[in-house]
Design a protein around this motif. Structure first.
Motif, short mmCIF file in Angstrom:
data_model
loop_
_atom_site.label_atom_id
_atom_site.label_comp_id
_atom_site.label_asym_id
_atom_site.label_seq_id
_atom_site.Cartn_x
_atom_site.Cartn_y
_atom_site.Cartn_z
N PHE A 168 48.34 40.05 39.87
CA PHE A 168 48.09 39.55 38.52
C PHE A 168 48.93 38.30 38.31
O PHE A 168 50.13 38.29 38.56
N ARG A 169 48.26 37.24 37.84
CA ARG A 169 48.96 36.03 37.45
C ARG A 169 48.39 35.59 36.11
O ARG A 169 47.17 35.50 35.92
N ALA A 170 49.28 35.31 35.17
CA ALA A 170 48.84 34.95 33.83
C ALA A 170 47.96 33.71 33.82
O ALA A 170 47.01 33.61 33.03
N VAL A 171 48.24 32.78 34.72
CA VAL A 171 47.43 31.56 34.75
C VAL A 171 45.99 31.87 35.15
O VAL A 171 45.06 31.19 34.72
N ASP A 172 45.80 32.89 35.98
CA ASP A 172 44.44 33.30 36.35
C ASP A 172 43.70 33.88 35.15
O ASP A 172 42.50 33.66 34.98
N LEU A 173 44.42 34.64 34.33
CA LEU A 173 43.80 35.19 33.13
C LEU A 173 43.32 34.07 32.22
O LEU A 173 42.21 34.14 31.67
N LEU A 174 44.11 33.02 32.06
CA LEU A 174 43.71 31.91 31.19
C LEU A 174 42.47 31.19 31.71
O LEU A 174 41.72 30.62 30.91
N ALA A 175 42.28 31.22 33.02
CA ALA A 175 41.11 30.55 33.61
C ALA A 175 39.89 31.45 33.70
O ALA A 175 38.81 30.99 34.08
N HIS A 176 40.03 32.72 33.35
CA HIS A 176 38.92 33.68 33.44
C HIS A 176 37.82 33.25 32.46
O HIS A 176 38.08 32.98 31.29
N PRO A 177 36.56 33.18 32.93
CA PRO A 177 35.47 32.76 32.04
C PRO A 177 35.38 33.60 30.76
O PRO A 177 35.08 33.08 29.69
N GLY A 178 35.65 34.91 30.90
CA GLY A 178 35.60 35.77 29.72
C GLY A 178 36.68 35.45 28.72
O GLY A 178 36.48 35.57 27.50
N PHE A 179 37.84 35.04 29.22
CA PHE A 179 38.92 34.67 28.31
C PHE A 179 38.56 33.41 27.54
O PHE A 179 38.70 33.34 26.32
N ALA A 253 41.40 48.15 19.66
CA ALA A 253 41.00 48.71 20.95
C ALA A 253 40.02 47.80 21.69
O ALA A 253 40.10 47.67 22.91
N GLY A 254 39.12 47.17 20.97
CA GLY A 254 38.14 46.30 21.61
C GLY A 254 38.79 45.10 22.29
O GLY A 254 38.44 44.74 23.42
N THR A 255 39.73 44.47 21.59
CA THR A 255 40.45 43.34 22.16
C THR A 255 41.25 43.78 23.38
O THR A 255 41.26 43.10 24.42
N HIS A 256 41.91 44.92 23.26
CA HIS A 256 42.70 45.43 24.38
C HIS A 256 41.83 45.72 25.60
O HIS A 256 42.14 45.31 26.72
N SER A 261 40.18 44.47 31.03
CA SER A 261 39.05 44.34 31.96
C SER A 261 39.09 43.02 32.70
O SER A 261 38.69 42.93 33.86
N MET A 262 39.59 41.97 32.04
CA MET A 262 39.71 40.66 32.70
C MET A 262 40.81 40.67 33.75
O MET A 262 40.69 40.06 34.82
N ILE A 263 41.89 41.39 33.44
CA ILE A 263 42.95 41.55 34.44
C ILE A 263 42.44 42.39 35.59
O ILE A 263 42.66 42.08 36.76
N GLY A 264 41.73 43.46 35.23
CA GLY A 264 40.96 44.28 36.18
C GLY A 264 41.79 44.80 37.33
O GLY A 264 42.98 45.05 37.24
N GLY A 265 41.12 44.96 38.46
CA GLY A 265 41.75 45.51 39.65
C GLY A 265 42.88 44.65 40.17
O GLY A 265 43.74 45.13 40.91
N ARG A 266 42.92 43.36 39.78
CA ARG A 266 43.98 42.50 40.26
C ARG A 266 45.31 42.89 39.67
O ARG A 266 46.36 42.49 40.17
N GLY A 267 45.30 43.67 38.58
CA GLY A 267 46.55 44.11 37.98
C GLY A 267 47.07 45.38 38.60
O GLY A 267 48.07 45.91 38.15
N ARG A 268 46.41 45.91 39.64
CA ARG A 268 46.82 47.18 40.23
C ARG A 268 47.26 46.97 41.68
O ARG A 268 46.83 46.06 42.36
N THR A 269 48.10 47.86 42.13
CA THR A 269 48.59 47.74 43.51
C THR A 269 47.96 48.79 44.42
O THR A 269 48.17 48.75 45.62
N GLY A 270 47.25 49.72 43.86
CA GLY A 270 46.62 50.69 44.74
C GLY A 270 46.02 51.82 43.98
O GLY A 270 46.00 51.83 42.79
#
Length: 270
Positions: A168-179, A253-256, A261-270
């Motif tokens: 997870f990198r915050a800069v990637d979240l900012l570039a996410h099309p959904g964001f 809850a909707g915003t959360h 979901s945008m962070i998605g699997g990239r925010g997990r280590t396994g």
């Protein structure tokens, strides 16, 4: 200094302490400040130290049997105290020394009431564990906090370290099309932004990190958001606490759900 003879609640002690620190921060604004190097690019100033001492004076007078852990002075007070106050006397030090007023003073009793003071607006945001409210600089003016995502503004902490990278990198979240489609980024660089989520001025706040529940920087803001009814988890949607990873505090809850979901699997280590 407060009158130790007055029977104050823990919430009022937190408020008085945060306001004492805020007064120091405000009074010293615009001066040349000494820098105390803390390593890894971090530093404190004489304003941080003076504000922390003012906060400790209040807590010591009102709760002499409690321990205090300050960002600058570490843990002080009764060694085996069951109660511990967490103090961040000047959150946003770099903002402060460069002339920005985007700073906060954070005081929280661990697992208890919290206060976040804005030295320049005169506001103090309060949480007693069940409710959250803001007290303005006008005596007697107080109102409940009401989170809302209407602004669509999301504050993202871009400061290092980045423990979850590359997952997870915050800069990637900012570039996410959904964001880009749903939100507008802001970078306040102080946990005052957490108080703004609770107050409905921000839709959410996102930061990387480990367990932030006992952090002098984040604990007061987390308590405030929870008391206001925000959705508060780690970046992976898991609990904030031991083993936790970072923070997503959202107005609803909707915003959360959308942000996680945008962070998605990239925010997990396994």
């Amino acid at each position: 200094m407060i009158d130790a003879s007055v029977n104050l609640t823990d919430t009022e002690v937190a408020a008085a302490a945060a306001l004492a620190g805020a007064e120091v921060v405000r009074a010293r604004y615009g001066r040349l400040h000494s820098h105390i190097d803390k390593g890894a690019g971090d530093f404190a100033t004489d304003a941080d130290l003076a504000a922390e001492e003012a906060i400790l004076d209040v807590i010591r007078a009102a709760r002499p049997g409690d321990a205090v852990r300050g960002e600058e002075g570490g843990r002080q007070g009764v060694a085996d105290a069951e109660r511990e106050w967490l103090v961040d006397p000047l959150c946003g030090t770099l903002n402060y020394v460069t002339g920005s007023q985007l700073v906060a003073v954070n005081v929280v009793l661990r697992n208890g009431p919290a206060a976040v003071a804005d030295p320049f607006s005169g506001e103090v945001f309060l949480a007693d564990g069940e409710t959250a409210r803001v007290r303005s600089g006008v005596p007697g003016e107080e109102r409940p906090l009401a989170p809302t995502a209407d602004t669509r503004l999301v504050d993202v902490n871009l400061d290092p370290p980045f423990p979850s990278a590359p997952g997870f990198r915050a800069v990637d979240l900012l570039a996410h099309p959904g964001f880009v489609e749903n939100f507008r980024p802001r970078v306040v660089s102080t946990t005052l932004a957490l108080a703004w989520v609770a107050a409905g001025r921000r839709a959410a706040y996102v930061t990387d990190g480990g367990d932030l529940s006992g952090s002098v920087h984040f604990a007061a803001g987390i308590a405030l958001c929870r008391a206001a009814g925000c959705v508060v988890t780690g970046i992976d949607g898991g609990p904030v606490g031991p083993g936790g990873r970072g923070l997503v505090a959202a107005a609803d809850a909707g915003t959360h759900e959308l942000l996680v979901s945008m962070i998605g699997g990239r925010g997990r280590t396994g």
